[in-house]
Design a protein around this motif. Sequence first.
Motif, PDB file in Angstrom:
ATOM      1  N   ALA A 336       0.847  -1.199   0.000  1.00 55.98           N
ATOM      2  CA  ALA A 336       0.000   0.000   0.000  1.00 55.98           C
ATOM      3  C   ALA A 336       0.882   1.248   0.000  1.00 55.98           C
ATOM      4  CB  ALA A 336      -0.906   0.004   1.221  1.00 55.98           C
ATOM      5  N   VAL A 337       0.491   2.233  -0.787  1.00 56.46           N
ATOM      6  CA  VAL A 337       1.197   3.508  -0.811  1.00 56.46           C
ATOM      7  C   VAL A 337       0.656   4.380   0.312  1.00 56.46           C
ATOM      8  CG1 VAL A 337       1.717   5.570  -2.174  1.00 56.46           C
ATOM      9  CG2 VAL A 337       1.573   3.326  -3.293  1.00 56.46           C
ATOM     10  N   LYS A 338       1.543   4.915   1.121  1.00 56.06           N
ATOM     11  CA  LYS A 338       1.149   5.722   2.271  1.00 56.06           C
ATOM     12  C   LYS A 338       1.385   7.206   2.054  1.00 56.06           C
ATOM     13  CE  LYS A 338      -0.427   2.484   4.840  1.00 56.06           C
ATOM     14  NZ  LYS A 338      -1.872   2.455   5.161  1.00 56.06           N
ATOM     15  N   ALA A 339       2.379   7.565   1.272  1.00 57.68           N
ATOM     16  CA  ALA A 339       2.675   8.979   1.019  1.00 57.68           C
ATOM     17  C   ALA A 339       3.452   9.096  -0.281  1.00 57.68           C
ATOM     18  CB  ALA A 339       3.457   9.592   2.177  1.00 57.68           C
ATOM     19  N   VAL A 340       3.275  10.224  -0.937  1.00 55.33           N
ATOM     20  CA  VAL A 340       3.970  10.485  -2.194  1.00 55.33           C
ATOM     21  C   VAL A 340       4.709  11.805  -2.083  1.00 55.33           C
ATOM     22  CG1 VAL A 340       3.718  10.867  -4.671  1.00 55.33           C
ATOM     23  CG2 VAL A 340       2.231   9.212  -3.521  1.00 55.33           C
ATOM     24  N   GLU A 341       5.985  11.789  -2.431  1.00 54.73           N
ATOM     25  CA  GLU A 341       6.793  12.998  -2.482  1.00 54.73           C
ATOM     26  C   GLU A 341       7.239  13.223  -3.915  1.00 54.73           C
ATOM     27  OE1 GLU A 341       9.932  12.609   0.333  1.00 54.73           O
ATOM     28  OE2 GLU A 341       8.592  12.201   2.028  1.00 54.73           O
ATOM     29  N   SER A 342       7.962  14.283  -4.156  1.00 53.54           N
ATOM     30  CA  SER A 342       8.335  14.646  -5.517  1.00 53.54           C
ATOM     31  C   SER A 342       9.309  13.663  -6.153  1.00 53.54           C
ATOM     32  CB  SER A 342       8.942  16.045  -5.536  1.00 53.54           C
ATOM     33  OG  SER A 342      10.091  16.095  -4.712  1.00 53.54           O
ATOM     34  N   THR A 343      10.090  12.947  -5.349  1.00 51.34           N
ATOM     35  CA  THR A 343      11.093  12.026  -5.896  1.00 51.34           C
ATOM     36  C   THR A 343      10.979  10.610  -5.352  1.00 51.34           C
ATOM     37  OG1 THR A 343      12.681  12.678  -4.190  1.00 51.34           O
ATOM     38  CG2 THR A 343      12.743  13.894  -6.279  1.00 51.34           C
ATOM     39  N   ARG A 344      10.092  10.367  -4.387  1.00 54.74           N
ATOM     40  CA  ARG A 344       9.972   9.033  -3.816  1.00 54.74           C
ATOM     41  C   ARG A 344       8.577   8.813  -3.251  1.00 54.74           C
ATOM     42  NH1 ARG A 344      14.174   7.804  -1.089  1.00 54.74           N
ATOM     43  NH2 ARG A 344      15.411   9.535  -1.898  1.00 54.74           N
ATOM     44  N   ILE A 345       8.220   7.532  -3.125  1.00 51.02           N
ATOM     45  CA  ILE A 345       6.956   7.169  -2.489  1.00 51.02           C
ATOM     46  C   ILE A 345       7.253   6.280  -1.283  1.00 51.02           C
ATOM     47  CG2 ILE A 345       5.621   7.336  -4.618  1.00 51.02           C
ATOM     48  CD1 ILE A 345       5.672   4.290  -4.771  1.00 51.02           C
ATOM     49  N   ARG A 346       6.405   6.369  -0.286  1.00 51.84           N
ATOM     50  CA  ARG A 346       6.547   5.540   0.909  1.00 51.84           C
ATOM     51  C   ARG A 346       5.474   4.460   0.866  1.00 51.84           C
ATOM     52  NH1 ARG A 346       7.924   8.595   6.191  1.00 51.84           N
ATOM     53  NH2 ARG A 346       9.834   8.633   4.944  1.00 51.84           N
ATOM     54  N   THR A 347       5.898   3.210   1.022  1.00 51.07           N
ATOM     55  CA  THR A 347       4.981   2.084   0.940  1.00 51.07           C
ATOM     56  C   THR A 347       5.006   1.264   2.222  1.00 51.07           C
ATOM     57  OG1 THR A 347       6.662   0.618  -0.035  1.00 51.07           O
ATOM     58  CG2 THR A 347       5.310   1.933  -1.549  1.00 51.07           C
ATOM     59  N   LEU A 348       3.937   0.487   2.384  1.00 53.56           N
ATOM     60  CA  LEU A 348       3.827  -0.439   3.507  1.00 53.56           C
ATOM     61  C   LEU A 348       3.542  -1.814   2.929  1.00 53.56           C
ATOM     62  CD1 LEU A 348       3.696  -0.860   6.604  1.00 53.56           C
ATOM     63  CD2 LEU A 348       1.230  -0.454   6.431  1.00 53.56           C
ATOM     64  N   GLN A 349       4.474  -2.750   3.125  1.00 58.55           N
ATOM     65  CA  GLN A 349       4.361  -4.085   2.557  1.00 58.55           C
ATOM     66  C   GLN A 349       3.842  -5.062   3.600  1.00 58.55           C
ATOM     67  OE1 GLN A 349       8.244  -5.010   1.039  1.00 58.55           O
ATOM     68  NE2 GLN A 349       8.063  -3.618  -0.714  1.00 58.55           N
ATOM     69  N   ASN A 350       2.779  -5.787   3.227  1.00 56.95           N
ATOM     70  CA  ASN A 350       2.171  -6.800   4.104  1.00 56.95           C
ATOM     71  C   ASN A 350       1.773  -6.233   5.467  1.00 56.95           C
ATOM     72  OD1 ASN A 350       2.522  -9.015   2.242  1.00 56.95           O
ATOM     73  ND2 ASN A 350       4.705  -8.926   2.724  1.00 56.95           N
ATOM     74  N   GLY A 351       1.498  -4.942   5.516  1.00 56.54           N
ATOM     75  CA  GLY A 351       1.071  -4.310   6.743  1.00 56.54           C
ATOM     76  C   GLY A 351       2.149  -4.194   7.799  1.00 56.54           C
ATOM     77  N   GLN A 352       3.397  -4.455   7.418  1.00 61.12           N
ATOM     78  CA  GLN A 352       4.462  -4.463   8.417  1.00 61.12           C
ATOM     79  C   GLN A 352       5.670  -3.625   8.013  1.00 61.12           C
ATOM     80  OE1 GLN A 352       5.340  -8.623   8.886  1.00 61.12           O
ATOM     81  NE2 GLN A 352       3.440  -9.077   9.983  1.00 61.12           N
ATOM     82  N   LYS A 353       6.233  -3.906   6.860  1.00 62.33           N
ATOM     83  CA  LYS A 353       7.499  -3.307   6.457  1.00 62.33           C
ATOM     84  C   LYS A 353       7.276  -2.046   5.635  1.00 62.33           C
ATOM     85  CE  LYS A 353      11.652  -4.302   3.739  1.00 62.33           C
ATOM     86  NZ  LYS A 353      12.304  -5.288   2.839  1.00 62.33           N
ATOM     87  N   THR A 354       7.912  -0.953   6.038  1.00 58.53           N
ATOM     88  CA  THR A 354       7.852   0.296   5.275  1.00 58.53           C
ATOM     89  C   THR A 354       9.080   0.398   4.382  1.00 58.53           C
ATOM     90  OG1 THR A 354       8.957   1.519   7.040  1.00 58.53           O
ATOM     91  CG2 THR A 354       6.541   1.464   7.072  1.00 58.53           C
ATOM     92  N   ASP A 355       8.883   1.046   3.248  1.00 60.49           N
ATOM     93  CA  ASP A 355       9.980   1.166   2.290  1.00 60.49           C
ATOM     94  C   ASP A 355       9.797   2.455   1.499  1.00 60.49           C
ATOM     95  OD1 ASP A 355      12.220   0.611   0.804  1.00 60.49           O
ATOM     96  OD2 ASP A 355      11.172  -0.725  -0.600  1.00 60.49           O
ATOM     97  N   ASP A 356      10.900   3.091   1.142  1.00 57.42           N
ATOM     98  CA  ASP A 356      10.897   4.280   0.297  1.00 57.42           C
ATOM     99  C   ASP A 356      11.403   3.892  -1.083  1.00 57.42           C
ATOM    100  OD1 ASP A 356       9.907   5.821   2.297  1.00 57.42           O
ATOM    101  OD2 ASP A 356      11.803   6.773   2.828  1.00 57.42           O
ATOM    102  N   ILE A 357      10.633   4.200  -2.112  1.00 54.46           N
ATOM    103  CA  ILE A 357      10.995   3.858  -3.484  1.00 54.46           C
ATOM    104  C   ILE A 357      11.221   5.147  -4.272  1.00 54.46           C
ATOM    105  CG2 ILE A 357      10.287   2.679  -5.592  1.00 54.46           C
ATOM    106  CD1 ILE A 357       8.472   0.930  -3.909  1.00 54.46           C
ATOM    107  N   PRO A 358      12.465   5.454  -4.654  1.00 57.88           N
ATOM    108  CA  PRO A 358      12.702   6.625  -5.510  1.00 57.88           C
ATOM    109  C   PRO A 358      12.122   6.360  -6.910  1.00 57.88           C
ATOM    110  CG  PRO A 358      14.725   5.862  -4.452  1.00 57.88           C
ATOM    111  CD  PRO A 358      13.715   4.775  -4.279  1.00 57.88           C
TER     112      PRO A 358
END
Length: 545
Positions: A336-358
């Motif tokens: 799930a995408v939790k936030a969007v910035e100009s160069t990266r998005i913040r995601t939550l995988q399987n309801g547990q792990k957060t990750d930033d994807i440029p």
Amino acid sequence: MLRRLGLTRTARSLQRSKVAPISKAFFHSTEAGKPGPPQKLSKSYTAVFKKWFVRGMKLTFYTTLAGTLYISYELYKESNPPRQVPQSAAFANGLKKKELVILGTGWGAISLLKKLDTSLYNVTVVSPRSFFLFTPLLPSTPVGTIEMKSIVEPVRSIARRTPGEVHYIEAEALDIDPKAQKVMVQSVSEDEYFVSSLNYDYLVVSVGAKTTTFNIPGVYGNALFLKEIEDAQNIRMKLMKTIEQASSFPVNDPERKRLLTFVVVGGGPTGVEFAAELQDYVNQDLRKWMPDLSQEMNVILIEALPNILNMFDKTLIKYAEDLFARDEIDLQVNTAVKAVESTRIRTLQNGQKTDDIPYGMLVWATGNEPIELSKTLMGRIPEQTNKRGLLINDKLELLGAENSIYAIGDCTAHTGFFPTAQVAHQEGEYLAKILDKKLQINQLEWDMLNTADDTKASHLQKEINSMKSKLDKFNYKHMGALAYIGSETAIADLHMGDSSYQLKGMFAFLFWKSAYLAMCLSIRNKILIAMDWTKVYFLGRDSSV
């Protein structure tokens, strides 16, 4: 004595047969080691080949001729429509003609317009978009597989080919007054600005929906959508400029890696098909002209649910996911995408792990939500209690305004009616039949009011009651779903009656092409789309902006 008995002639013929070749065309030895003459068999095969070759050439010639004549006739018929019945205040018998206002130019509205006998109503179409968009092929346009002009058809051209005169107003509907039966419209042209109201007897709301952001911060302003033709143009320009910008950075530079990361959010048909088209562009075209850079490009598809393409059979979903893995599309489900910035998005995988994807480009292709007009209409009618869309009954009548307003397409919310082109198309055709029957009922009611014969009036009343009972409910027939998944491969989940069939691979890809060509509204669009596919096959995609 021998001569007299004929033995001399027989002896000579036997001697001749030993030294002379067999010349009888019908004679073939069946003894071992003595096959028939090879030159005779060779000539036989040659004759058969020539015969079937000539037949094949004739068949090809006549088929080509028939196809050319058919296409020429269809083009002539589209370019030279017959004269239309002009709009009027009343019919010849004095019955007032009803005003029919259609809001929108999407699948539902245009299907209604094409199926309806427009000479029976004074029809007015209102939409800020002056053309019909063939949305199933929209994901193919940003990378140049299909040109944008090939999937649009001017509304005025469609309206001109109807039996009766149709007025088109390039404007946006601002408000609807169900009690006064009026629509407030505002022009979208800066040169000819106006605000006016239109009266209606019947109103068809087919205004579509907009892409939902689920109130995730940063989506607006950073993500690109894929809903309209302007969205495809924006994606195309962003894609080309991002690639050129990335090429100016050295290899292994983090900024170069970020720019060459393309993220698609949404695992429905639109998101899946665009991700597939984008990867095809990288593998089939960009790799020829920029081989080093193309190896660094990364396409990521994000879906919040456990799998993509939920409307398909599980075996087809597995096939699509395996193909994505083979084609190196990074598929991230349960993310799930939790936030969007100009160069990266913040995601939550399987309801547990957060990750930033440029990312260098972000395309948002999720579900739908109502536009402002639909929300305004909901606020005017107490019966409209669903925030996902306009509530309708089984006859497509708007709850709270059943006698005058219909709603079709993506703007509605009804159990079992999915926001797809297939549903909207069937709704439009159904509504055209209903409106035709309603006019017949109005004609009978008019005749009953203007007759002094009680027997005739009673007969007309029975006929009116019979026709009203035949106003059937809308019955949606799901024909299946199609999706292109890349590498000239598609999946098809077909439904015919109680049976279902699953197709995948190259055959499904050919079926996908054939089905969409058949769905095109005009022969012009069919020719342009077929030419685009042919051009890409031989010449590749156009990489220019």
